[in-house]
Write a protein that holds these residues in place. Structure first.
Motif, PDB file in Angstrom:
ATOM      1  N   TYR A  48      -5.826  -5.585  11.338  1.00 54.20           N
ATOM      2  CA  TYR A  48      -4.804  -6.426  11.974  1.00 54.20           C
ATOM      3  C   TYR A  48      -4.438  -7.608  11.080  1.00 54.20           C
ATOM      4  CZ  TYR A  48      -2.715  -9.981  14.892  1.00 54.20           C
ATOM      5  OH  TYR A  48      -1.882 -10.957  15.370  1.00 54.20           O
ATOM      6  N   HIS A  49      -5.443  -8.290  10.552  1.00 50.70           N
ATOM      7  CA  HIS A  49      -5.170  -9.462   9.711  1.00 50.70           C
ATOM      8  C   HIS A  49      -4.466  -9.067   8.414  1.00 50.70           C
ATOM      9  CE1 HIS A  49      -7.061 -12.404  12.267  1.00 50.70           C
ATOM     10  NE2 HIS A  49      -8.106 -11.604  12.397  1.00 50.70           N
ATOM     11  N   ASN A  50      -4.835  -7.941   7.826  1.00 48.50           N
ATOM     12  CA  ASN A  50      -4.153  -7.468   6.619  1.00 48.50           C
ATOM     13  C   ASN A  50      -2.692  -7.142   6.910  1.00 48.50           C
ATOM     14  OD1 ASN A  50      -6.401  -7.729   4.986  1.00 48.50           O
ATOM     15  ND2 ASN A  50      -7.063  -5.622   5.300  1.00 48.50           N
ATOM     16  N   SER A  57       2.964  -8.548   6.486  1.00 50.26           N
ATOM     17  CA  SER A  57       4.246  -8.804   7.148  1.00 50.26           C
ATOM     18  C   SER A  57       4.786 -10.188   6.801  1.00 50.26           C
ATOM     19  CB  SER A  57       4.092  -8.678   8.667  1.00 50.26           C
ATOM     20  OG  SER A  57       3.785  -7.362   9.023  1.00 50.26           O
ATOM     21  N   ALA A  58       3.901 -11.173   6.764  1.00 47.56           N
ATOM     22  CA  ALA A  58       4.327 -12.534   6.417  1.00 47.56           C
ATOM     23  C   ALA A  58       4.857 -12.589   4.987  1.00 47.56           C
ATOM     24  CB  ALA A  58       3.155 -13.504   6.590  1.00 47.56           C
ATOM     25  N   LEU A 118       8.729 -13.516   3.919  1.00 51.22           N
ATOM     26  CA  LEU A 118       9.016 -14.614   2.991  1.00 51.22           C
ATOM     27  C   LEU A 118       9.837 -14.134   1.796  1.00 51.22           C
ATOM     28  CD1 LEU A 118       5.635 -16.560   3.024  1.00 51.22           C
ATOM     29  CD2 LEU A 118       7.861 -17.409   3.805  1.00 51.22           C
ATOM     30  N   LEU A 119       9.505 -12.979   1.262  1.00 51.44           N
ATOM     31  CA  LEU A 119      10.272 -12.444   0.132  1.00 51.44           C
ATOM     32  C   LEU A 119      11.717 -12.170   0.532  1.00 51.44           C
ATOM     33  CD1 LEU A 119       7.613 -10.023  -1.401  1.00 51.44           C
ATOM     34  CD2 LEU A 119       8.459 -12.164  -2.400  1.00 51.44           C
ATOM     35  N   ILE A 120      11.916 -11.671   1.733  1.00 49.42           N
ATOM     36  CA  ILE A 120      13.276 -11.409   2.216  1.00 49.42           C
ATOM     37  C   ILE A 120      14.011 -12.720   2.467  1.00 49.42           C
ATOM     38  CG2 ILE A 120      14.597 -10.486   4.169  1.00 49.42           C
ATOM     39  CD1 ILE A 120      12.451  -8.216   4.291  1.00 49.42           C
ATOM     40  N   GLU A 121      13.350 -13.690   3.109  1.00 47.74           N
ATOM     41  CA  GLU A 121      13.969 -14.995   3.369  1.00 47.74           C
ATOM     42  C   GLU A 121      14.382 -15.682   2.073  1.00 47.74           C
ATOM     43  OE1 GLU A 121      11.322 -17.399   5.703  1.00 47.74           O
ATOM     44  OE2 GLU A 121      11.361 -15.981   7.392  1.00 47.74           O
ATOM     45  N   GLU A 130      16.419  -3.090   2.605  1.00 47.10           N
ATOM     46  CA  GLU A 130      16.809  -1.777   2.080  1.00 47.10           C
ATOM     47  C   GLU A 130      15.993  -1.424   0.843  1.00 47.10           C
ATOM     48  OE1 GLU A 130      19.020  -4.233   2.904  1.00 47.10           O
ATOM     49  OE2 GLU A 130      19.661  -3.312   4.801  1.00 47.10           O
ATOM     50  N   GLU A 131      15.803  -2.409  -0.056  1.00 48.86           N
ATOM     51  CA  GLU A 131      14.982  -2.168  -1.247  1.00 48.86           C
ATOM     52  C   GLU A 131      13.544  -1.840  -0.857  1.00 48.86           C
ATOM     53  OE1 GLU A 131      16.947  -5.026  -4.651  1.00 48.86           O
ATOM     54  OE2 GLU A 131      15.761  -5.965  -3.071  1.00 48.86           O
ATOM     55  N   LEU A 132      13.046  -2.561   0.120  1.00 42.69           N
ATOM     56  CA  LEU A 132      11.685  -2.323   0.591  1.00 42.69           C
ATOM     57  C   LEU A 132      11.552  -0.929   1.200  1.00 42.69           C
ATOM     58  CD1 LEU A 132       8.880  -3.541   1.052  1.00 42.69           C
ATOM     59  CD2 LEU A 132       9.716  -4.397   3.229  1.00 42.69           C
ATOM     60  N   GLN A 133      12.523  -0.536   2.025  1.00 40.94           N
ATOM     61  CA  GLN A 133      12.491   0.797   2.630  1.00 40.94           C
ATOM     62  C   GLN A 133      12.588   1.889   1.571  1.00 40.94           C
ATOM     63  OE1 GLN A 133      15.684   0.315   5.415  1.00 40.94           O
ATOM     64  NE2 GLN A 133      14.296  -0.205   7.100  1.00 40.94           N
TER      65      GLN A 133
END
Length: 79
Positions: A27-29, A34-35, A39-42, A49-52
């Protein structure tokens, strides 16, 4: 004939505790990952799309044993 390992009550408690620890770590990982992604997207360093696309690419690559996640199997499956 299948073999089953018998555990003492204390061993069963220890196994349950280890499983709980693994679930908490997982869960913590996932939360940390996700965080980082958010942050990278923000910060506009990558897009969803690049991530997908990258996830799809990695999913299709075979692992050392020749299996892929897309196969729906893992190295622990009986061959």
């Amino acid at each position: 004939m299948e073999r089953y390992t018998r555990y003492t009550p204390l061993q069963e408690i220890n196994l349950a505790a280890k499983l709980a620890d693994l679930r908490a770590a997982d869960y913590h990982n996932a939360l940390f990952l996700s965080a980082i992604i958010e942050l990278l997207i923000e910060k506009k360093l990558l897009t969803r799309e690049e991530l997908q696309a990258k996830a799809q690419q990695l999913d299709e690559q075979p692992f050392a044993g020749g299996w892929t996640l897309a196969d729906g199997c893992s190295p622990w499956d009986a061959r």
